[in-house]
Design an enzyme around this catalytic site. Structure first.
Site, PDB file in Angstrom:
ATOM      1  N   TYR A  24      -5.498  -5.311  14.734  1.00  0.00           N
ATOM      2  CA  TYR A  24      -4.238  -6.170  14.569  1.00  0.00           C
ATOM      3  C   TYR A  24      -4.175  -7.055  15.503  1.00  0.00           C
ATOM      4  O   TYR A  24      -4.381  -6.711  16.832  1.00  0.00           O
ATOM      5  CB  TYR A  24      -3.176  -5.350  14.500  1.00  0.00           C
ATOM      6  CG  TYR A  24      -3.012  -4.193  13.479  1.00  0.00           C
ATOM      7  CD1 TYR A  24      -2.646  -4.822  12.217  1.00  0.00           C
ATOM      8  CD2 TYR A  24      -2.872  -2.984  13.651  1.00  0.00           C
ATOM      9  CE1 TYR A  24      -2.510  -3.834  11.052  1.00  0.00           C
ATOM     10  CE2 TYR A  24      -2.541  -2.042  12.791  1.00  0.00           C
ATOM     11  CZ  TYR A  24      -2.518  -2.552  11.480  1.00  0.00           C
ATOM     12  OH  TYR A  24      -2.580  -1.624  10.138  1.00  0.00           O
ATOM     13  N   THR A  71      -1.762  -5.953  -3.991  1.00  0.00           N
ATOM     14  CA  THR A  71      -1.621  -4.338  -4.391  1.00  0.00           C
ATOM     15  C   THR A  71      -3.167  -3.920  -4.398  1.00  0.00           C
ATOM     16  O   THR A  71      -4.163  -4.677  -4.287  1.00  0.00           O
ATOM     17  CB  THR A  71      -1.144  -4.204  -5.839  1.00  0.00           C
ATOM     18  OG1 THR A  71      -1.974  -5.414  -6.716  1.00  0.00           O
ATOM     19  CG2 THR A  71       0.354  -4.629  -5.960  1.00  0.00           C
ATOM     20  N   LYS A  81     -11.402  -6.473  -4.873  1.00  0.00           N
ATOM     21  CA  LYS A  81     -12.915  -6.559  -4.091  1.00  0.00           C
ATOM     22  C   LYS A  81     -13.896  -6.339  -5.026  1.00  0.00           C
ATOM     23  O   LYS A  81     -14.606  -5.474  -4.744  1.00  0.00           O
ATOM     24  CB  LYS A  81     -12.707  -5.514  -2.817  1.00  0.00           C
ATOM     25  CG  LYS A  81     -11.706  -5.951  -1.770  1.00  0.00           C
ATOM     26  CD  LYS A  81     -12.133  -5.414  -0.342  1.00  0.00           C
ATOM     27  CE  LYS A  81     -11.091  -5.965   0.552  1.00  0.00           C
ATOM     28  NZ  LYS A  81      -9.810  -5.210   0.503  1.00  0.00           N
ATOM     29  N   SER A 115     -11.079  -7.477   8.780  1.00  0.00           N
ATOM     30  CA  SER A 115     -10.452  -7.156  10.225  1.00  0.00           C
ATOM     31  C   SER A 115     -10.843  -6.315  10.976  1.00  0.00           C
ATOM     32  O   SER A 115     -10.449  -5.904  11.949  1.00  0.00           O
ATOM     33  CB  SER A 115      -8.899  -7.135   9.788  1.00  0.00           C
ATOM     34  OG  SER A 115      -8.759  -6.242   8.949  1.00  0.00           O
ATOM     35  N   ASP A 157     -19.674  -6.366  -7.893  1.00  0.00           N
ATOM     36  CA  ASP A 157     -20.785  -5.713  -8.595  1.00  0.00           C
ATOM     37  C   ASP A 157     -21.485  -6.857  -9.431  1.00  0.00           C
ATOM     38  O   ASP A 157     -21.007  -8.196  -9.306  1.00  0.00           O
ATOM     39  CB  ASP A 157     -20.365  -4.650  -9.708  1.00  0.00           C
ATOM     40  CG  ASP A 157     -21.288  -3.800  -9.688  1.00  0.00           C
ATOM     41  OD1 ASP A 157     -22.523  -3.808  -9.916  1.00  0.00           O
ATOM     42  OD2 ASP A 157     -21.124  -2.475  -9.464  1.00  0.00           O
ATOM     43  N   ASP A 197       0.794  -1.121  -0.105  1.00  0.00           N
ATOM     44  CA  ASP A 197       0.055   0.014  -0.079  1.00  0.00           C
ATOM     45  C   ASP A 197       0.700   1.297  -0.032  1.00  0.00           C
ATOM     46  O   ASP A 197       1.127   1.889   0.938  1.00  0.00           O
ATOM     47  CB  ASP A 197      -0.833  -0.076   1.310  1.00  0.00           C
ATOM     48  CG  ASP A 197      -2.031  -1.424   1.303  1.00  0.00           C
ATOM     49  OD1 ASP A 197      -2.216  -1.472  -0.243  1.00  0.00           O
ATOM     50  OD2 ASP A 197      -2.009  -1.900   2.103  1.00  0.00           O
TER      51      ASP A 197
HETATM   52  O1  S5P Z   1     -10.491  -7.788   6.269  1.00  0.00           O
HETATM   53  C1  S5P Z   1      -9.419  -7.014   5.733  1.00  0.00           C
HETATM   54  C2  S5P Z   1      -9.129  -7.404   4.419  1.00  0.00           C
HETATM   55  C3  S5P Z   1      -8.239  -6.943   3.607  1.00  0.00           C
HETATM   56  S1  S5P Z   1      -7.759  -7.560   1.994  1.00  0.00           S
HETATM   57  N1  S5P Z   1      -8.395  -6.225   6.263  1.00  0.00           N
HETATM   58  C4  S5P Z   1      -7.566  -5.721   5.612  1.00  0.00           C
HETATM   59  O2  S5P Z   1      -6.858  -4.995   6.177  1.00  0.00           O
HETATM   60  N2  S5P Z   1      -7.313  -5.885   4.258  1.00  0.00           N
HETATM   61  C5  S5P Z   1      -6.335  -5.338   3.527  1.00  0.00           C
HETATM   62  O3  S5P Z   1      -5.145  -5.640   3.984  1.00  0.00           O
HETATM   63  C6  S5P Z   1      -6.336  -3.874   3.767  1.00  0.00           C
HETATM   64  O4  S5P Z   1      -6.982  -3.126   2.374  1.00  0.00           O
HETATM   65  C7  S5P Z   1      -4.753  -3.509   3.493  1.00  0.00           C
HETATM   66  O5  S5P Z   1      -4.342  -3.371   2.184  1.00  0.00           O
HETATM   67  C8  S5P Z   1      -4.036  -4.496   4.177  1.00  0.00           C
HETATM   68  C9  S5P Z   1      -3.943  -4.567   5.603  1.00  0.00           C
HETATM   69  O6  S5P Z   1      -2.845  -3.400   5.501  1.00  0.00           O
HETATM   70  P1  S5P Z   1      -2.188  -2.942   7.218  1.00  0.00           P
HETATM   71  O7  S5P Z   1      -1.571  -1.580   6.774  1.00  0.00           O
HETATM   72  O8  S5P Z   1      -3.389  -2.533   8.167  1.00  0.00           O
HETATM   73  O9  S5P Z   1      -1.540  -4.218   7.522  1.00  0.00           O
END
Ligand code: S5P
Length: 475
Positions: free
Chosen positions: A426, A279, A311, A366, A314, A256
């Protein structure tokens, strides 16, 4: 959370004998070299207040209709939070009264309201779940819980499987680390406690009728990646698991970043440590076919796959149009399968060779307040069954599938942060892989914001792969 406040709190707990080392019999009958007796904290009002404040700090949301403590020690903690936050409290009895209203839950509430659950110590999660069950029977939304100490014995995973998101203030490992740093505990005792935790890190939640309701033997979690590669239906699952085992990496870095130059630099830096690079090309104004081509050659050089977090959500006709820019260039894309089969059919038709394209279904996010619906998860599993040659697995936070040929990719992983200001949550790599069942962890800012992304990626790689090895050994 204030680190100093937590450290002081841990040290005081040790001084007054909340945390004891020796030989103890737990409620479950298990013998343990460590015991955490939070009941005595009520004799230390200042400490009780600090513990309650720390608990509130880790609550996933900052507003609930109610708070409810798990009897008995959770009750005074919930009472203090209720007072500090001016949040109404519910009291769940252990036994219903046989006179008067015979209610199991005291307080004023309505169906559909939310309730945060508070507990002192987490072992299997049974006590928390009993409270959750009672509240859910009253049609209250009881999906979030906070606990002071997680003894790391599988409780968080058990509860997660039952749709309860539990956040600890501190884990036993973290507590030991603080005591060690302050010279309060010998290395031999730490080793003994850690060995005990490793040997006893799988527990079961039992309902009132004493039936085990969680931690079923999960084929996906007990099999090695090598065995699962052999059984894989989708060729890309086989390829990916081959990369995972040969590089000893179940790490996906989420790139990101703000420009394609940064993207290509990061891919080179983390390439040796990853199995997947994820990505969001829609966030890169300068993304082009030429960048895709360059990324592909870095991926070849370092042997990883490219994963565009598109994601797609549609109807099929729209996704067919989005595909060229956002899907065609990558090996794997993400799909949110709420629109029926048209979308997956469109991808199957658009992908020139299905064996070289994979789809990961986003089953569970998450972030705070994310949808955790059994019905939606069932939709995801059913879609995976209907499109076995396209779907490789799920993005999820828990083990929503036991099929060894499907993968669980889990974001929301960090070694240092517990969340961000916009609701991201996290857990550690160990928790993600060992407790929540991730096959591959997805790490974004934990790597991208590091001054040395290669070293950060190497660290996540090592932690996630060791947690996988530990999981297959343990189960
Ligand atoms: O549930 C989710 C699904 C995804 S794909 N939670 C997420 O955080 N993501 C993706 O994972 C989010 O779009 C980001 O690209 C990455 C997590 O990034 P971080 O910086 O929080 O570790």
């Amino acid at each position: 959370m204030e680190k100093d406040k937590l450290e002081e709190c841990i040290l005081q707990m040790h001084e007054i004998g909340v945390l004891k080392f020796g030989d103890f019999t737990l409620k479950s009958g298990m013998q343990s070299p460590v015991y955490f007796d939070m009941r005595i904290v009520t004799s230390y009002p200042k400490l009780l207040k600090v513990v309650s404040e720390l608990l509130w700090c880790v609550a996933p949301r900052k507003a609930y209709d109610h708070i409810c403590g798990v009897a008995y020690t959770g009750i005074p903690l919930a009472t203090v939070i209720s007072q500090l936050q001016d949040m109404p409290m519910l009291v769940r009895r252990k036994e219903s009264k046989n006179y008067g209203t015979k209610q199991l839950v005291e307080g004023v509430y309505r169906a559909g309201q939310s309730c945060l659950i508070v507990e002192d110590v987490l072992v299997s999660g049974t006590s928390v779940y009993e409270t959750v069950e009672t509240l859910r029977n009253l049609q209250l939304n009881a999906s979030d819980a906070v606990v002071f100490l997680d003894r790391q014995q599988g409780g968080a995973c058990n509860l997660h499987t039952l749709g309860v998101n539990i956040t600890p203030v501190v884990t036993l490992d973290q507590m030991l680390e603080v005591l060690k740093r302050h010279g309060r505990i010998q290395d031999t005792m730490i080793a003994e406690v850690q060995q005990f935790i490793r040997k006893n890190n799988v527990t079961k939640i039992r309902t009132k009728c004493e039936e085990a309701v969680s931690v079923p033997a999960n084929e996906r979690l007990i099999k090695t990646f090598e065995l699962r590669a052999d059984a894989a239906v989708h060729p890309l699952v086989r390829s990916l698991l081959g990369i995972v085992t040969s590089k000893r990496s179940n790490l996906c870095v989420s790139a990101d970043v703000s420009s394609c130059t940064e993207l290509l630099t990061l891919a080179q830096q983390v390439g040796p440590h990853i199995c997947l690079l994820k990505t969001h090309v829609d966030t890169l104004p300068d993304f082009s076919d030429s960048v895709a081509q360059q990324l592909r050659s870095v991926a070849q050089q370092h042997n990883f796959l490219l994963f565009e977090d598109s994601k797609f959500v549609d109807i099929g006709a729209t996704v067919a149009r989005q595909w060229e820019r956002r899907g065609a260039w990558a090996d794997i894309v993400t799909v949110v399968p709420i629109a029926g089969d048209g979308l997956l059919t469109a991808i199957a038709q658009a992908a020139l060779d299905n064996s070289k394209k994979g789809v990961i279904l986003v089953a569970e996010m998450s972030s705070d307040g994310a949808l955790r619906s059994a019905e939606y998860q069932e939709m995801c599993r059913a879609a995976a069954k209907r499109f076995p040659h396209l779907v490789m697995g799920f993005v999820s936070q828990s083990s929503i599938s036991q099929s060894p040929w499907l993968l669980q990719l889990s974001p929301g992983v960090s070694v240092s942060a517990s969340g961000d200001a916009l609701g991201q949550r996290y857990v550690s790599p160990e928790c993600s892989v060992g407790e929540r069942g991730a096959d591959v962890i997805i790490v974004g800012r934990g790597v991208t914001t590091s001054s040395d992304p290669a070293a950060a990626a190497a660290n996540y790689q090592q932690l996630a792969y060791s947690a996988y090895l530990e999981r297959v050994k343990r189960l």
